[in-house]
Design an enzyme around this catalytic site. Sequence first.
Site, mmCIF file in Angstrom:
data_model
loop_
_atom_site.group_PDB
_atom_site.id
_atom_site.type_symbol
_atom_site.label_atom_id
_atom_site.label_comp_id
_atom_site.label_asym_id
_atom_site.label_seq_id
_atom_site.Cartn_x
_atom_site.Cartn_y
_atom_site.Cartn_z
ATOM 1 N N GLY A 1 2.247 -4.674 -8.653
ATOM 2 C CA GLY A 1 0.904 -5.241 -8.609
ATOM 3 C C GLY A 1 0.520 -5.658 -7.203
ATOM 4 N N ASN B 1 -3.383 -2.891 4.818
ATOM 5 C CA ASN B 1 -4.579 -2.685 4.003
ATOM 6 C C ASN B 1 -5.175 -4.068 3.746
ATOM 7 O OD1 ASN B 1 -6.389 -2.504 1.784
ATOM 8 N ND2 ASN B 1 -5.398 -0.620 1.084
ATOM 9 N N PRO B 2 -6.316 -4.355 4.363
ATOM 10 C CA PRO B 2 -6.855 -5.717 4.275
ATOM 11 C C PRO B 2 -7.173 -6.141 2.842
ATOM 12 C CG PRO B 2 -8.421 -4.225 5.360
ATOM 13 C CD PRO B 2 -7.125 -3.477 5.211
ATOM 14 N N THR C 1 -5.593 -5.202 -0.163
ATOM 15 C CA THR C 1 -4.410 -5.575 -0.941
ATOM 16 C C THR C 1 -3.664 -6.732 -0.271
ATOM 17 O OG1 THR C 1 -3.159 -3.822 0.155
ATOM 18 C CG2 THR C 1 -4.129 -3.290 -1.977
ATOM 19 N N GLU D 1 5.430 -13.166 0.148
ATOM 20 C CA GLU D 1 5.876 -14.512 -0.201
ATOM 21 C C GLU D 1 5.323 -15.623 0.675
ATOM 22 O OE1 GLU D 1 10.240 -14.038 -1.946
ATOM 23 O OE2 GLU D 1 9.627 -12.379 -0.675
HETATM 24 MO MO1 MOS Z 1 10.714 -12.101 -4.502
HETATM 25 S S1 MOS Z 1 11.351 -13.969 -5.164
HETATM 26 O O1 MOS Z 1 11.859 -11.880 -3.253
HETATM 27 O O2 MOS Z 1 11.079 -10.974 -5.722
#
Ligand code: MOS
Length: 706
Positions: free
Chosen positions: A473, A594-595, A597, A668
């Site tokens: 996703g 890609n701005p 996503t 992340e």
């Molecule tokens: Mo992410 S917690 O490294 O799948």
Amino acid sequence: MSTSQDERPVPQPVRARAMGTHLDRQDGVAKVTGAATYAVEHPATDVLHAWLVTSTTARGRVASIDAGHALAHPGVEQVLDHTSAPDLADTEDRELAVLADDRIGFRGQIVAIVIATTSEAAREGAALVGVTEEAEAHEVVFDEHSSTYAPEEVNAGAETDTVDGDPDAGLSAAPVLVDRTYTTPFEHNNPMEPHATTAHWDGRLLTLHDSTQAVHAVRATLAPVLGLEPEQVRVTAPYVGGGFGSKGLPHAPQVAAALAALAVPGRTVRLAVTRQQMFALTGYRSATRSRVRLGATTDGVLLALRHDAVSQTSRIKEFAEQTATAARMMYAAPARATTHRVAELDVPVPSWMRAPGEMPGMYAHEVAMDELAVETGVDPVELRVRNEPELDPETGNPFNDRRLVDCLRRGAELFSWEQRPSAPQARLEGEWWVGTGVASATYPMLWMPDNTARVRALDGGRLEVAIGAVDIGTGARTVLLQIAADALDVPTDRVDLLLGDTDQPFATVAGGSAGTSSWGTAIAAAAERFRAEHGDEPAPGAASTATSGQYADTEGHSLHSFGAVFAEAHVHRFTGEVRVERLLGVYSVGRVLNPTTARSQLLGGLVMGLSAGLFEEGWRDPRSGHVVTQDLATYHVAANADVRDLRAEWLDETDHLSTPMGSRGIGEIGIVGTAAAVANATWHATGRRVRSLPLTPDHFLGVRPA
Ligand code: MOS
């Protein structure tokens, strides 16, 4: 150049044409029209449904299982338990040792699997299985009294403890000392698509259509557990409705699905984990307790710091959150120490959840920095600028391009930070106290080896690029297409990208914010080889495969991304409710490929950080070990109404020390620092310092009246 290096070519930087521009999400139409088939929707005939029966004690054994009533229920075909399930070949990993014996290691463990002709019959059958459990004394409470030990290493292979200089002497001598303890609660991954598998065993090949972040890892992990050769296991994951780390490692339900399929050769079995079952069976983030000590000059320049972190692990399998690792490299301090300890309890196995380590650790560290700003009277943005290291404090290496200060300055400008009153509780708007806060974010640029891509010429001038990566996703399917097109020097509409299948070359997990970096490097290497071997007019069928060597300069440089998060919190003067009316993140993440996503990834991270800041908290009943907050009503995840003015920006940059694409990972970093920025804003709004997440209304009752 040695042979092995020849076998693993390090690609040249890729010239950006499609990269850096908008390209529509390639699977967007399929997803919004319902054409995209998720794991449990994989088309199949002769389908059976499996339902999990789980333990009600936290520690003990299954004394007996009475399947009679379940088997008498219409539609129920089989009930598997530890006496009847197919044998596992390797039960060393106790999380994956499903139905291997009578032991119960945590409440919610799989003790039986019901297989029936309909999902409803399987569910009803599961309710009819009579399980007698012998309970033993259990320990499930994680708090300051828990006994702990030092793990050999913490998650991602990081060192358990580090010390540089004499931090304790530095802290005693420092004119200003912040010494505080911060806690974060149990947090549970709640992707839109619960974990699910459609499984089929034909007597030779086990096929798993799985909701996973890593098809190749599922195969590599499950094959030996099941006693199969890796070639006997095929895993596909064409569409995945989110994972956040919970689908990064195989968990017990995939083994259960495989066992069910092995029990009914030739049939297809669907296993959909319920939302409630996810709270015990698919990993979660341990609660953490961080004691952070910052010793500084009266000008806020750090002289010494310590971050001592405690988290919880499971007695059946160790997982140690790397809570204190960010403190090792974040700020300049001549003396620094970090430690990790874990409490071993009779609980489900903790695992990955978006930015394991950095998320809870930077929450603690960045609230502590805010407390230091208050102690010293230095503006929180300026305080961070004053503690910028020239070299990575941990390794002594130069950074690739550390632009935390640029992020802070740009964010301050966008957020009109200069208008902020320095004193807390300075603004009351109607019935709401209003305040702003800031926190830094960081995430390492990770790169994973062994990724392999294949380029093949098709008829009509089209080129096929295959890699067994997964788009959960994130937009990987779109961004990898842009990378492939640029690496092959053709437009994106001439490339067919194949992913999500172990029939495609090896790829590592969509995790560690390392997917695009690692897979993209392999695609660049394969494209380079293809062009060298087959030229500009390749004959249909011409193909090249390459496993990329390591491009990222991790020896010479410390490769990290950075960000600055700004939050405006409104705290209700009577009810204590907190609303985040403005949330802004400014990031330094290398080239944004890609701005569209990328923005979605960063906004998603910010929302998840906001959610952790205000709402998310898992509760376990000490009497039973049961996670009582096992639904989206009692475990609230930020919804649309919770998100107000939300913005993500990034600096214009290209990082060719990290990847041939000039990019770094972005999955992340958006969650990192966000809860701290919100917490700091609530202090500024109310004058009340809360040192635990989430920032629920009870914390703000009875603040000084206006
Ligand atoms: Mo992410 S917690 O490294 O799948």
